[in-house]
Write a protein that holds these residues in place. Structure first.
Motif, PDB file in Angstrom:
ATOM      1  N   GLY A  97      -8.779   7.411 -48.922  1.00 12.51           N
ATOM      2  CA  GLY A  97      -7.510   7.950 -48.461  1.00 12.51           C
ATOM      3  C   GLY A  97      -7.111   9.277 -49.069  1.00 12.51           C
ATOM      4  N   LEU A  98      -7.984   9.857 -49.908  1.00 15.50           N
ATOM      5  CA  LEU A  98      -7.649  11.112 -50.575  1.00 15.50           C
ATOM      6  C   LEU A  98      -8.706  12.167 -50.289  1.00 15.50           C
ATOM      7  N   GLU A  99      -8.386  13.387 -50.661  1.00 18.68           N
ATOM      8  CA  GLU A  99      -9.358  14.468 -50.627  1.00 18.68           C
ATOM      9  C   GLU A  99      -9.720  14.816 -52.062  1.00 18.68           C
ATOM     10  N   ALA A 100     -10.929  15.358 -52.257  1.00 15.52           N
ATOM     11  CA  ALA A 100     -11.386  15.581 -53.626  1.00 15.52           C
ATOM     12  C   ALA A 100     -12.316  16.780 -53.736  1.00 15.52           C
TER      13      ALA A 100
ATOM     14  N   ALA B  54     -15.551   6.929 -60.009  1.00 21.25           N
ATOM     15  CA  ALA B  54     -16.886   6.378 -59.777  1.00 21.25           C
ATOM     16  C   ALA B  54     -17.383   6.726 -58.386  1.00 21.25           C
ATOM     17  N   THR B  55     -16.494   7.254 -57.546  1.00 20.85           N
ATOM     18  CA  THR B  55     -16.865   7.645 -56.178  1.00 20.85           C
ATOM     19  C   THR B  55     -16.454   9.091 -55.948  1.00 20.85           C
ATOM     20  N   ALA B  56     -17.209   9.791 -55.116  1.00 17.69           N
ATOM     21  CA  ALA B  56     -16.969  11.215 -54.905  1.00 17.69           C
ATOM     22  C   ALA B  56     -15.579  11.491 -54.357  1.00 17.69           C
TER      23      ALA B  56
ATOM     24  N   LEU C 175     -15.354   6.814 -66.185  1.00 16.52           N
ATOM     25  CA  LEU C 175     -16.604   6.504 -66.870  1.00 16.52           C
ATOM     26  C   LEU C 175     -16.757   4.992 -67.066  1.00 16.52           C
ATOM     27  N   ARG C 176     -15.661   4.337 -67.419  1.00 15.57           N
ATOM     28  CA  ARG C 176     -15.719   2.882 -67.603  1.00 15.57           C
ATOM     29  C   ARG C 176     -15.981   2.182 -66.278  1.00 15.57           C
ATOM     30  N   SER C 177     -15.407   2.691 -65.198  1.00 13.26           N
ATOM     31  CA  SER C 177     -15.637   2.081 -63.887  1.00 13.26           C
ATOM     32  C   SER C 177     -17.107   2.132 -63.510  1.00 13.26           C
ATOM     33  N   VAL C 178     -17.758   3.274 -63.780  1.00 10.00           N
ATOM     34  CA  VAL C 178     -19.185   3.390 -63.492  1.00 10.00           C
ATOM     35  C   VAL C 178     -19.978   2.393 -64.337  1.00 10.00           C
TER      36      VAL C 178
ATOM     37  N   SER D  62     -13.134  14.719 -60.992  1.00  9.67           N
ATOM     38  CA  SER D  62     -12.754  15.311 -59.708  1.00  9.67           C
ATOM     39  C   SER D  62     -11.285  15.701 -59.689  1.00  9.67           C
ATOM     40  N   LEU D  63     -11.012  16.743 -58.935  1.00 10.13           N
ATOM     41  CA  LEU D  63      -9.641  17.128 -58.627  1.00 10.13           C
ATOM     42  C   LEU D  63      -9.287  16.449 -57.308  1.00 10.13           C
TER      43      LEU D  63
END
Length: 298
Positions: free
Chosen positions: A155-158, A149-151, A201-204, A268-269
């Motif tokens: 704490g991670l890269e995407a 739900a977020t880009a 998708l559910r989180s959004v 996202s990866l």
């Protein structure tokens, strides 16, 4: 001249004390002194002024210090280079993929990586997005393709692969199919068919409903878009899908963009760091594979 002598020389120069330098390099003070004396004999000059309690560099010592540091750094770089190559000759990578994902570029990337580095054992783990995100954070998963739900999860890269709005999908005879515009409030007057908690998708969907203080009736849940589309096509509820998901089933369902929901569903990866040369290498192949498929950030 030996690397350990340069290491002891740099330690004394930085600590300005033979005793503290000996503690730093974990040998006796006499051992440090003896090695530096030997270095001075080889160089033909004293490196330290020992007349005071503090060991200070002589002119020759100052001239030698940066070169000694550079030599130690170069030696460290040699070791790191060998380590990187070794990690790419053997090792293990665990790659995660959200359940129900049908994108194949990740498989293409894994195939190219495997041919280039057959000694690295690859493991593929399917799970819901939330658990994969936590796995990457905990370093039990090296790289994962997830719905979010977020880009960029904290704490991670995407790398964003797909960013799409949510749609309501219904069979052609459904009342919503006759409307040109659908709002979230209109949508939730019907039973909902959607993905389970823990998916992007559910989180959004849950977030946008909460933002409007709406409580949808979740009638059925499925992890695969195929199943959600089939259930909606049979009139068992209104499907909540991303735009591209619904497009794949336009022979069975009609998709309507939810006008007042602009928050996108993202695929996202994600990864935690690129300290691992194997992760860096797989990222290169993944970016290329998704770009060639017309997906991902350019």
């Amino acid at each position: 001249m030996e690397l350990r002598q340069l290491e002891y020389f740099v330690a004394v120069a930085e600590e300005q004390n033979f005793t503290r330098a000996a503690e730093r390099v974990h040998i006796s003070q006499s051992g440090v002194s003896a090695q530096i004396r030997q270095l001075e004999r080889e160089l033909g000059a004293e490196l330290f002024d020992r007349s005071a309690r503090t060991a200070t560099l002589t002119v020759a010592g100052k001239a030698a210090l940066e070169h000694a540091r550079a030599a130690l750094a170069a030696a460290g770089a040699v070791g790191q280079a060998v380590s990187d190559v070794t990690d790419l000759i053997r090792g293990q990578l665990t790659v995660g993929m959200v359940i129900g994902c049908t994108l194949t570029p990740l498989f293409d990337a894994l195939s190219v990586f495997h041919r280039a580095h057959p000694g690295v054992e690859l493991s593929l783990l399917e799970d819901n997005s939330d658990r994969l995100v936590e796995g990457v954070r905990a370093s039990t998963v090296d790289l994962a393709l997830v719905g979010t739900a977020t880009a960029t999860p904290d704490g991670l890269e995407a790398l964003t692969i797909i960013s799409e709005r949510l749609v309501a999908a219904v069979p052609p005879g459904h009342p919503l199919a006759k409307q040109r515009r659908v709002t979230l409030r209109e949508l939730i007057t019907y039973p909902i068919v959607c993905m389970p908690p823990g998916t992007g998708l559910r989180s959004v969907f849950d977030r946008v409903c909460a933002a409007q203080s709406l409580q949808p009736a979740i009638a059925l849940q499925a992890s695969a878009a195929d199943a959600i589309a089939d259930l909606a096509a049979r009139g068992l509820g209104v499907a909540v899908l991303s735009d591209s998901m619904a497009t794949s089933y336009r022979d069975r369902i009609v998709a309507r963009t939810i006008d007042d929901v602009e928050a996108p569903a993202l695929l996202s990866l994600i990864w935690r760091s690129t300290h691992s040369p194997a992760v860096r290498e797989l990222l290169v192949h993944s970016r290329q594979a998704f770009t060639e498929a017309g997906l991902g950030d350019r």
